[in-house]
Design a protein around this motif. Structure first.
Motif, PDB file in Angstrom:
ATOM      1  N   GLU A 108       0.829  -1.204   0.000  1.00 45.79           N
ATOM      2  CA  GLU A 108       0.000   0.000   0.000  1.00 45.79           C
ATOM      3  C   GLU A 108       0.864   1.255   0.000  1.00 45.79           C
ATOM      4  O   GLU A 108       0.552   2.235  -0.695  1.00 45.79           O
ATOM      5  CB  GLU A 108      -0.941   0.001   1.207  1.00 45.79           C
ATOM      6  CG  GLU A 108      -1.893   1.181   1.220  1.00 45.79           C
ATOM      7  CD  GLU A 108      -2.896   1.148   2.358  1.00 45.79           C
ATOM      8  OE1 GLU A 108      -3.570   2.170   2.572  1.00 45.79           O
ATOM      9  OE2 GLU A 108      -2.994   0.099   3.047  1.00 45.79           O
ATOM     10  N   CYS A 111       2.529   1.478  -3.614  1.00 47.22           N
ATOM     11  CA  CYS A 111       1.607   1.819  -4.700  1.00 47.22           C
ATOM     12  C   CYS A 111       1.115   3.255  -4.628  1.00 47.22           C
ATOM     13  O   CYS A 111       0.929   3.916  -5.658  1.00 47.22           O
ATOM     14  CB  CYS A 111       0.418   0.856  -4.701  1.00 47.22           C
ATOM     15  SG  CYS A 111       0.840  -0.836  -5.184  1.00 47.22           S
ATOM     16  N   LYS A 112       0.886   3.752  -3.414  1.00 44.51           N
ATOM     17  CA  LYS A 112       0.294   5.080  -3.268  1.00 44.51           C
ATOM     18  C   LYS A 112       1.313   6.212  -3.183  1.00 44.51           C
ATOM     19  O   LYS A 112       0.949   7.385  -3.350  1.00 44.51           O
ATOM     20  CB  LYS A 112      -0.610   5.108  -2.033  1.00 44.51           C
ATOM     21  CG  LYS A 112      -1.853   4.227  -2.172  1.00 44.51           C
ATOM     22  CD  LYS A 112      -2.738   4.332  -0.938  1.00 44.51           C
ATOM     23  CE  LYS A 112      -4.022   3.504  -1.085  1.00 44.51           C
ATOM     24  NZ  LYS A 112      -4.889   3.596   0.099  1.00 44.51           N
ATOM     25  N   THR A 113       2.583   5.870  -2.914  1.00 47.19           N
ATOM     26  CA  THR A 113       3.568   6.933  -2.716  1.00 47.19           C
ATOM     27  C   THR A 113       4.839   6.768  -3.539  1.00 47.19           C
ATOM     28  O   THR A 113       5.580   7.735  -3.709  1.00 47.19           O
ATOM     29  CB  THR A 113       3.985   7.022  -1.235  1.00 47.19           C
ATOM     30  OG1 THR A 113       4.745   5.851  -0.880  1.00 47.19           O
ATOM     31  CG2 THR A 113       2.775   7.142  -0.320  1.00 47.19           C
ATOM     32  N   GLY A 157      -1.367   9.069   0.538  1.00 54.85           N
ATOM     33  CA  GLY A 157      -0.466   9.542  -0.507  1.00 54.85           C
ATOM     34  C   GLY A 157       0.723  10.223   0.129  1.00 54.85           C
ATOM     35  O   GLY A 157       1.130   9.866   1.237  1.00 54.85           O
TER      36      GLY A 157
END
Length: 453
Positions: A108, A111-113, A157
């Protein structure tokens, strides 16, 4: 400062590379001298995975959450340096026996950062936790920030604007009333994880900048060059939210720089503490720097304490005048230059002879002072002596064998002065899963290491 005395201390314990193949854990230590289990580990919360390398932790909400009385300080957020996993621990249900509340998996975060090697968390007044990063997914340098929502416990994020990152990362501190955030730089992750290598010096692998961010726009506005291979690490500001004075430790340079705001609104730095190198034999380099790895400031903003990981001492400075700190106290609690060790000091501008090895309650203390936590009243300074597993193993192999310790330093808050408390010792070499590396400490409720906004 008039709050209740600390009775429990949460300590991050690392078992990475100890040969046990057991996960790291959060230890609950009894620090109440009236308790029958004083100086003992009374609970261990084992994490579900191995080789995480727990390093720093923070609370889910600030000490003064902007007047919001519904906010409860009942979750510890613990990022993992090696795995980039984030653990959320419930300390509210049973403070003596915390339990795992949530695991945010590395996928997670990635993927988001697009960030990895995450390190230092701080809670924000907005109800989020922000975590600094050292690099990207390939181990290259990338100084940015992960945002975690403390209601949903999901990664939101990055705090920084997309594409706006510092070359390297490590620690950070913010002062919203001055619309600024400062971040520091350690090293490119892929050149840090295997220990210190002298051949990496002079190649821009290690940090050199103090990065200045606009708090409102989340943009990097300036990078202050502290010098090649200075490795700026810990950055701390005075607790008074209105104050514009802070300090940054340039670890490999053995110096502390004062950060302050000019009348025209720009930020400046000045070197205010310089610990001299020691000329030595039997070490990696002919000159041994101090390696000032960690700082903490008392709640009344009178004293600064620093840990000198290579030389082995903790120092107390009067910072009433932040432009001119005065050394008031010093105590040796380990290090590389103890008498009878493998290192011989040939020239020393400060000491007449090498210090004795610290022995407390029959326990020889190896390793240098690293993490610090100060009681609210400023009278008790707690110290552990693990920096990072690969560096511990390289510089202090005896600690790798015997495990870390947690000590308590008695502080004279009137005249100044430091003294090891002979009655306080937590020996992490005798843990049930084998010798552990003890790192950051925190106690329930307000902590001296918190940011006030």
């Amino acid at each position: 400062m008039k709050g209740p005395r600390e009775e429990l201390m949460y300590v991050l314990c690392v078992l990475t590379k100890t040969g046990t193949q057991m996960p790291d854990y959060l230890a609950t230590v009894d620090v109440d001298p009236k308790s029958p289990t004083y100086c003992q580990v009374i609970h261990r919360l084992q994490m579900p995975y191995i080789n995480d390398e727990l390093h720093f932790m923070s609370w889910n909400t600030c000490s003064n959450p902007l007047g919001d009385t519904t906010k409860k300080r009942n979750r510890l957020v613990i990022p993992c340096f090696n795995s980039s996993r984030i653990y959320v621990v419930d300390t509210g249900t049973d403070p003596q026996a915390p339990c795992l509340f949530k695991v945010i998996e590395p996928r997670e975060v990635f993927c988001k950062t697009k960030l990895a090697t995450i390190l230092a968390p701080h809670c924000l007044g907005s109800g989020e936790v922000m975590i600094s990063s050292l690099g990207d997914l390939l181990g290259n340098g990338k100084g940015a920030f992960v945002l975690v929502d403390t209601e949903t416990w999901e990664v939101k994020g990055t705090w920084n604007r997309p594409g706006d990152e510092a070359p390297l990362g490590f620690d950070f501190w913010f002062k919203p009333r001055h619309n600024v955030l400062f971040s520091t730089e350690a090293a490119i992750p892929k050149f840090l994880v295997d220990g210190f290598k002298p051949e990496f010096l002079g190649k821009d692998y290690y940090g050199r900048r103090l990065n200045v961010w606009d708090w409102t726009t989340h943009c990097l506005v300036e990078s202050i060059d502290m010098g090649e291979d200075t490795v700026p690490m810990a950055v701390r500001f005075l607790h008074n939210p209105d104050s514009s004075h802070g300090f940054v430790s340039c670890s490999f340079d053995g110096s502390i720089h004062h950060i302050y705001k000019e009348e025209d609104g720009t930020w400046s730095t000045e070197k205010v503490i310089q610990i001299p190198d020691k000329t030595v034999t039997g070490w990696y380099l002919p000159e041994m720097p101090a390696y000032t790895t960690y700082l903490i400031i008392s709640l009344d903003d009178r004293f600064l304490y620093l840990s000198n990981w290579f030389h082995g001492d903790i120092r107390q400075y009067d910072i009433t005048d932040p432009h001119c700190p005065r050394l008031l106290g010093q105590v040796f609690v380990g290090g590389s230059i103890y008498k009878g060790g493998v290192v011989t000091v040939m020239k020393d501008e400060e000491l007449d002879c090498q210090p004795d090895l610290l022995v407390i309650q029959g326990r020889k203390v190896y390793g240098g002072p690293q993490m610090l936590q100060l009681s609210l009243d400023g009278k008790r300074l707690y110290v552990t002596n693990s920096l990072y597993t690969q560096w511990d193993e390289q510089f202090y192999p005896q600690q790798q064998r015997d495990g870390s310790v947690m000590l308590q330093i008695d502080v004279d808050t009137k005249k100044g002065g430091l003294c090891v408390n002979p009655d306080f010792l937590v020996d992490f070499g005798k843990e049930p899963w084998g010798p552990a590396h003890a790192h950051e400490m925190s106690y329930p409720g307000d902590c001296t290491s918190d940011i006030w906004v």
